[in-house]
Design a protein around this motif. Sequence first.
Motif, PDB file in Angstrom:
ATOM      1  N   MET A 201      19.104   1.151   2.305  1.00  0.00           N
ATOM      2  CA  MET A 201      19.200   1.722   0.953  1.00  0.00           C
ATOM      3  C   MET A 201      18.218   2.881   0.770  1.00  0.00           C
ATOM      4  N   ILE A 202      17.025   2.735   1.312  1.00  0.00           N
ATOM      5  CA  ILE A 202      16.027   3.800   1.188  1.00  0.00           C
ATOM      6  C   ILE A 202      16.459   5.028   1.985  1.00  0.00           C
TER       7      ILE A 202
ATOM      8  N   ASP B 207       5.141  14.837   0.764  1.00  0.00           N
ATOM      9  CA  ASP B 207       4.372  13.643   1.112  1.00  0.00           C
ATOM     10  C   ASP B 207       5.113  12.391   0.657  1.00  0.00           C
ATOM     11  N   GLN B 208       5.669  12.453  -0.544  1.00  0.00           N
ATOM     12  CA  GLN B 208       6.431  11.323  -1.072  1.00  0.00           C
ATOM     13  C   GLN B 208       7.628  10.985  -0.198  1.00  0.00           C
ATOM     14  N   LEU B 209       8.357  11.997   0.206  1.00  0.00           N
ATOM     15  CA  LEU B 209       9.533  11.801   1.044  1.00  0.00           C
ATOM     16  C   LEU B 209       9.164  11.087   2.342  1.00  0.00           C
ATOM     17  N   ASN B 210       8.077  11.508   2.951  1.00  0.00           N
ATOM     18  CA  ASN B 210       7.665  10.904   4.214  1.00  0.00           C
ATOM     19  C   ASN B 210       7.119   9.499   4.035  1.00  0.00           C
ATOM     20  N   VAL B 211       6.445   9.250   2.942  1.00  0.00           N
ATOM     21  CA  VAL B 211       5.981   7.885   2.646  1.00  0.00           C
ATOM     22  C   VAL B 211       7.193   6.985   2.417  1.00  0.00           C
TER      23      VAL B 211
ATOM     24  N   ASP C 258       0.820  -1.210   0.000  1.00  0.00           N
ATOM     25  CA  ASP C 258       0.000   0.000   0.000  1.00  0.00           C
ATOM     26  C   ASP C 258       0.858   1.266   0.000  1.00  0.00           C
ATOM     27  N   HIS C 259       1.926   1.255   0.785  1.00  0.00           N
ATOM     28  CA  HIS C 259       2.829   2.410   0.824  1.00  0.00           C
ATOM     29  C   HIS C 259       3.498   2.636  -0.533  1.00  0.00           C
TER      30      HIS C 259
ATOM     31  N   TYR D  18      10.158   7.405   3.681  1.00  0.00           N
ATOM     32  CA  TYR D  18      10.717   7.182   5.013  1.00  0.00           C
ATOM     33  C   TYR D  18       9.955   6.046   5.718  1.00  0.00           C
ATOM     34  N   ASN D  19       8.622   6.068   5.624  1.00  0.00           N
ATOM     35  CA  ASN D  19       7.836   5.022   6.284  1.00  0.00           C
ATOM     36  C   ASN D  19       8.020   3.658   5.634  1.00  0.00           C
ATOM     37  N   ILE D  20       8.343   3.626   4.357  1.00  0.00           N
ATOM     38  CA  ILE D  20       8.668   2.349   3.711  1.00  0.00           C
ATOM     39  C   ILE D  20       9.954   1.801   4.324  1.00  0.00           C
TER      40      ILE D  20
END
Length: 159
Positions: free
Chosen positions: A144-145, A104-108, A61-62, A110-112
């Motif tokens: 890596m992320i 928003d992408q950056l934080n998503v 989902d992320h 990060y959560n990945i």
Amino acid sequence: MDLLAIPFKRTLRVDLEKQLGELINKTSYQNSSVFKDDLNEINQLRDKVLDPDLSDQSLHDHVAYYCVLEVLSKKFPSDQINFTWFQTLSTNSMSSSQYSWEWDQLNVLYNIASLYSLMAINLNSMGDTANLTLQCKYFQMSAMIINYIISNYTSKLTK
């Protein structure tokens, strides 16, 4: 091993269905009702990142939402919708808001990375040595992320 865990960032709910619909109505010759199903799906994906769990489905989902943000950032101006995220690596949970798809992408993203690290920790708690290879892969993906974020977004993190 818990020291290697990266805690999730939290975010506030954003009604993307409504806000994107209004944006389409203002900037496009088409009415947002044409995209009703797509807008609903995007909104549902954003809602799923609000409270992630440690599962392959949550990871999926992320990633799906991250990809949607990539497409949206190419179709709509970045300064239209406000995204608020909360820092979780410090003792104070400070919020930061930006009108930016990239934020928003950056934080998503990060959560990945966080999901991978927490899933690796979860594998360790199962006590099965056969999971060691998968655990190492999860930690590598997380690293890596985080490295990608540091390499590509460092200047944006300080804004």
